[in-house]
Design an enzyme around this catalytic site. Structure first.
Site, PDB file in Angstrom:
ATOM      1  N   ALA A  40      10.314  -1.398   1.014  1.00  0.00           N
ATOM      2  CA  ALA A  40       9.758  -1.703   2.331  1.00  0.00           C
ATOM      3  C   ALA A  40       8.379  -2.342   2.209  1.00  0.00           C
ATOM      4  O   ALA A  40       7.601  -1.984   1.316  1.00  0.00           O
ATOM      5  CB  ALA A  40       9.677  -0.424   3.168  1.00  0.00           C
TER       6      ALA A  40
ATOM      7  N   CYS B 255      -0.748  -2.424  -5.900  1.00  0.00           N
ATOM      8  CA  CYS B 255      -1.808  -3.133  -5.175  1.00  0.00           C
ATOM      9  C   CYS B 255      -3.088  -2.295  -5.199  1.00  0.00           C
ATOM     10  O   CYS B 255      -3.732  -2.088  -4.182  1.00  0.00           O
ATOM     11  CB  CYS B 255      -1.387  -3.462  -3.746  1.00  0.00           C
ATOM     12  SG  CYS B 255      -0.943  -2.027  -2.741  1.00  0.00           S
TER      13      CYS B 255
END
Length: 497
Positions: A262, A408
């Site tokens: 997702a 990230c």
């Protein structure tokens, strides 16, 4: 390939101060500082330089990247056609194009489906007297070109009506009470706009309100709005996130797993790179997020994606004789290809040609971000979870298959330390050369050799204000900035031998 010093921002010659540095809890700041001043790194660059680069990193993280990056749907149209359509659409945005001449859009020579649009700022903008206060997440979106949507509004003037000129400010510490008429706490000015909704319409108690509440017209950072803009042809995605799927190298006809998929940006990119030929399995354990994967696949006209609501840690069959298909529910009805194994997760070992583990992480590379609420316990909780996912990923990958691990975040523990751990834990994994390789090399301090550090990619944010524009700069200079002025990100590529 940039050196480790360039990865820490050596190429940036100007310091930004329009927005405050990323604010961290004291224990988190100390934790990060210790990692960015480890013995190996200090031996390379020295204490003063390491400290300087760490402080600059906190500054860069609070500011938006210097380019808006969009991934073009080159499986549907040519890059040139998409670029031309994007130029036409952006010219229609008065706030973006007025008085600025042709919209500058650059292609990337090493990432062939990327279009880059320079972000201008910080700009000198005089705030309006009336203030609309938005939440930190909404404020971060405004800095990247978005308008203010009603759910993000925390405070508005008592008598605000549609058509009023207002200043938009971000409550970066989360202390503003929703529905307040004013806020005296710590806030950051983001730009001016025109109210589209009245205060009464925004805060009506009957039902949640959606839609644009304030249309931003004088932002501190000037980026185009992509709200409803060519949704079939362009997908907003940070440059390192686009690089990940290219590094994975999907090929038509393969069976590929995206373990933590997702909202589906990388999933859809993988499918596009395969020419929508093969099978992409997307897993996520939150049903609403799985639905978002389905929506993105539909919008981008990709049929080879099947999404399941399932915890990837448990995605491997415990018993070879266990029949797959009893552990997950498909998120949408797609007729399986003839080559597909029946059912969904859990899957037998060695079921996939390639596996992407874009792991849940502390997210400390996201930009812009002016305040991080995470405690040290929360920041350090991701490493064990990532390792559990890694175990499943290796088992699901076939021999000679490719595994890409990405995050990230900027922490050493979630990036280089995980690579060192994986290489020692799984003797059948070897680090591989990445193409394209436009980020910096890995950080010292995790025990990786120099050769191993050069094989991974670390994107450590650098920020160079672009208020002076692009005049006089050649395209290679602009692309060097685009490669450096990104979110914080990390990529490692392995082969299972």
């Amino acid at each position: 390939m940039r050196t480790v010093m360039q990865a820490f921002g050596e190429s940036c010659t100007r310091t930004v101060s329009v927005l405050p540095k990323l604010k961290l809890k004291p224990e988190v700041r100390q934790y990060l500082s210790n990692a960015f001043q480890n013995k190996e790194l200090l031996a390379e660059v020295g204490e003063l330089e390491a400290d300087k680069k760490f402080e600059e990193l906190l500054t860069y993280l609070s500011h938006p990247p210097g380019f808006t990056c969009v991934r073009a749907s080159t499986h549907l149209e040519s890059l040139e056609t998409i670029r031309d359509q994007l130029v036409d659409e952006l010219q229609k945005q008065v706030a973006w194009s007025s008085g600025r001449g042709p919209v500058p859009i650059f292609t990337h020579p090493q990432v062939p489906d990327v279009l880059l649009i320079p972000v201008t700022g910080p700009l000198s903008v005089c705030p309006q007297r009336s203030e609309v206060i938005v939440g930190a997440q909404c404020g971060n979106s405004v800095l990247r070109g978005a308008n203010v949507f009603a759910p993000g509004v925390l405070s508005a003037p008592k008598y605000m009506k549609a058509g009023d000129s207002v200043a938009v400010c971000s409550d970066v510490e989360g202390r503003c009470t929703r529905g307040a008429t004013e806020f005296q706490g710590r806030k950051v000015f983001l730009g001016n706009g025109i109210a589209v909704m009245s205060r009464a319409a925004i805060f009506q108690a009957d039902e949640p309100v959606r839609g644009v509440a304030v249309r931003v017209q004088e932002p501190v950072y000037h980026s185009p709005s992509f709200d409803g803009l060519l949704p079939r042809l362009v997908f907003l995605q940070n440059l390192p996130s686009v690089v990940v799927s290219h590094v994975l190298g999907p090929q038509p006809g393969e069976r590929i797993l995206d373990m933590c998929a997702a909202p589906g940006g990388k999933t859809s990119h993988i499918a596009a790179l395969m020419g929508d030929q093969g099978e992409v399995i997307a897993l996520d354990k939150i049903a609403s997020k799985v639905e978002r994967i389905r929506q993105n696949a539909s919008t981008l006209e990709l049929d080879c994606i099947t999404a399941y609501c399932f915890n990837s840690i448990r995605a491997v069959c415990a018993d070879q004789a266990q029949v797959p298909g009893n552990g997950g529910t498909p998120s949408h009805d797609v007729t399986p290809l003839a080559s597909r194994a029946p059912g969904g997760p859990p899957f037998p070992p060695e079921s996939f040609d390639r596996v992407l583990l874009d792991a849940p992480c502390s997210g400390l590379g996201q930009r812009p971000n002016m305040a991080c609420p995470l405690s040290l316990r929360e920041v350090t909780s991701y490493q064990p979870l990532q390792r559990k996912l890694f175990h499943a990923a290796v088992r699901l990958l076939r021999r000679s298959g490719t595994l890409v691990y990405s995050t990230c975040t900027v922490t050493l523990a979630e990036n280089e330390e995980q690579v060192a751990w994986a290489l020692s834990t799984f003797p059948d994994l070897t680090l591989q050369l990445q193409i394209p390789h436009i980020g910096g090399e890995g950080m010292p301090g995790a025990g990786l050799s120099n050769d191993q550090r050069r094989l991974v990619q670390r994107f450590s944010p650098c920020h160079e204000p672009s208020d002076s524009g692009l005049a006089g700069r050649d395209q290679s200079s602009i692309l060097r900035q685009a490669n450096a002025d990104t979110i914080g990100f990390f990529i490692a590529k392995f082969q299972k031998t």
